[in-house]
Design a protein around this motif. Structure first.
Motif, PDB file in Angstrom:
ATOM      1  N   TRP A  36       0.858  -1.175   0.000  1.00 16.07           N
ATOM      2  CA  TRP A  36       0.000   0.000   0.000  1.00 16.07           C
ATOM      3  C   TRP A  36       0.904   1.237   0.000  1.00 16.07           C
ATOM      4  O   TRP A  36       1.870   1.317   0.772  1.00 16.07           O
ATOM      5  CB  TRP A  36      -0.907   0.030   1.223  1.00 16.07           C
ATOM      6  N   ARG A  38       0.443   5.620  -0.235  1.00 18.17           N
ATOM      7  CA  ARG A  38      -0.558   6.665  -0.146  1.00 18.17           C
ATOM      8  C   ARG A  38      -0.044   8.005  -0.664  1.00 18.17           C
ATOM      9  O   ARG A  38       1.172   8.199  -0.779  1.00 18.17           O
ATOM     10  CB  ARG A  38      -1.062   6.818   1.286  1.00 18.17           C
ATOM     11  N   GLN A  39      -0.997   8.869  -0.967  1.00 21.64           N
ATOM     12  CA  GLN A  39      -0.663  10.174  -1.527  1.00 21.64           C
ATOM     13  C   GLN A  39      -1.686  11.197  -1.060  1.00 21.64           C
ATOM     14  O   GLN A  39      -2.866  11.092  -1.429  1.00 21.64           O
ATOM     15  CB  GLN A  39      -0.630  10.118  -3.060  1.00 21.64           C
ATOM     16  N   ASP A  90      -3.638  11.007   8.131  1.00 19.94           N
ATOM     17  CA  ASP A  90      -3.781   9.799   7.314  1.00 19.94           C
ATOM     18  C   ASP A  90      -4.647  10.053   6.086  1.00 19.94           C
ATOM     19  O   ASP A  90      -4.800   9.165   5.231  1.00 19.94           O
ATOM     20  CB  ASP A  90      -4.400   8.657   8.129  1.00 19.94           C
ATOM     21  N   ALA A  92      -5.614  10.698   2.594  1.00 22.22           N
ATOM     22  CA  ALA A  92      -4.832  10.488   1.376  1.00 22.22           C
ATOM     23  C   ALA A  92      -5.572   9.555   0.439  1.00 22.22           C
ATOM     24  O   ALA A  92      -6.541   8.884   0.831  1.00 22.22           O
ATOM     25  CB  ALA A  92      -3.474   9.863   1.715  1.00 22.22           C
ATOM     26  N   TYR A  94      -5.171   6.056  -1.230  1.00 19.73           N
ATOM     27  CA  TYR A  94      -4.424   4.835  -0.919  1.00 19.73           C
ATOM     28  C   TYR A  94      -4.405   3.949  -2.156  1.00 19.73           C
ATOM     29  O   TYR A  94      -5.466   3.577  -2.681  1.00 19.73           O
ATOM     30  CB  TYR A  94      -5.056   4.114   0.274  1.00 19.73           C
ATOM     31  N   TYR A  95      -3.179   3.639  -2.595  1.00 18.30           N
ATOM     32  CA  TYR A  95      -2.987   2.817  -3.779  1.00 18.30           C
ATOM     33  C   TYR A  95      -2.546   1.415  -3.387  1.00 18.30           C
ATOM     34  O   TYR A  95      -1.656   1.240  -2.540  1.00 18.30           O
ATOM     35  CB  TYR A  95      -1.913   3.421  -4.681  1.00 18.30           C
ATOM     36  N   GLY A 114      -6.568   3.712  -6.877  1.00 20.07           N
ATOM     37  CA  GLY A 114      -6.602   4.391  -5.595  1.00 20.07           C
ATOM     38  C   GLY A 114      -7.996   4.566  -5.031  1.00 20.07           C
ATOM     39  O   GLY A 114      -8.993   4.570  -5.753  1.00 20.07           O
TER      40      GLY A 114
END
Lengths: 121, 110
Positions: A36, A38-39, A90, A92, A94-95, A114
């Motif tokens: 995982w 995240r961005q 947290d 973001a 999530y990929y 995502g």
């Protein structure tokens, strides 16, 4: 065609929990480690957690250790991220990301589209 | 501050070549093992364009090339096109089965 489809993103209050899932298709799922990443919208990428093909090597970023749990179900070709004690930071996208072999130490080669997690009161 | 430093932005005109650098600032990742480059368009997922510093996945244009001279890796895009305009991220194995990304570089095609 390789596909990774994330689900479970939502708006949640600080301190609450959320579970993300990722459905894989188009490749042999248990031949690959998974991650995982995240961005934060408009910002850079941050690796969150990784798991090898048989779930006996699991690693977390310090920022989520002891709050998040990565897991997988090879029979269901699915990856999960249980997120507890969520914080506003947290928030973001999530990929779900595939590794190109079964370990956690290999190129991260394919990304899902995502799912957005928003932590806010 | 990321352990991998990239310029915030680069620009170039169509047909030109540009190079984006990625420098390790931590001794733990100075070997830049499993160094990868990703391209990301707005609202889209990142796409792998270079892996192991110099290799190109199938389907990626040969206008994209990578090099490495530790502690710096570089991505070069030759014959710049308008649709190369995107964000580019480098990534490296950081030890202990963890990974680190650079802060990203916004490429503008003038």
């Amino acid at each position: 065609e390789v596909q990774l489809v994330e689900a479970g993103g939502d708006l949640v209050q600080p301190g609450r929990s959320l579970r993300l899932s990722c459905a894989a298709s188009g490749f042999i799922f248990d031949d690959h480690g998974m991650h995982w990443v995240r961005q934060v919208p408009g910002k850079g990428l941050e690796w969150v957690a990784g798991i090898n093909w048989r779930s006996d090597n699991i690693v977390y970023a310090d920022s989520v250790k002891d709050r998040f749990t990565i897991s997988r179900d090879n029979a269901k070709k699915s990856l999960y991220l249980q997120m507890n004690r969520l914080r506003t930071e947290d928030t973001a996208f999530y990929y779900c990301v595939r590794g190109d072999d079964g370990s956690t130490v290999t190129t991260l080669d394919f990304w899902g589209q995502g799912t957005l997690v928003t932590v806010s009161s | 501050q990321s352990a991998l430093t990239q310029p915030a932005s680069v620009s170039g005109s169509p047909g030109q070549s540009i190079t984006i650098s990625c420098t390790a600032t931590s001794t733990q990742i100075k070997t830049l093992q499993f160094l990868s480059w990703y391209q990301q368009f707005p609202g889209k997922a990142p796409r792998l364009i270079i892996y192991e510093a110099t290799k190109r996945p199938l389907g990626v244009s040969d206008r994209f090339s990578g090099s490495k001279s530790t502690p710096t890796a570089s991505l070069t895009i030759s014959g710049l096109q308008a649709d190369d305009e995107a964000d580019y991220y480098c990534s490296s194995y950081a030890g202990g089965a963890s990974w680190v990304f650079g802060g990203g570089t916004k490429l503008t095609v003038l």
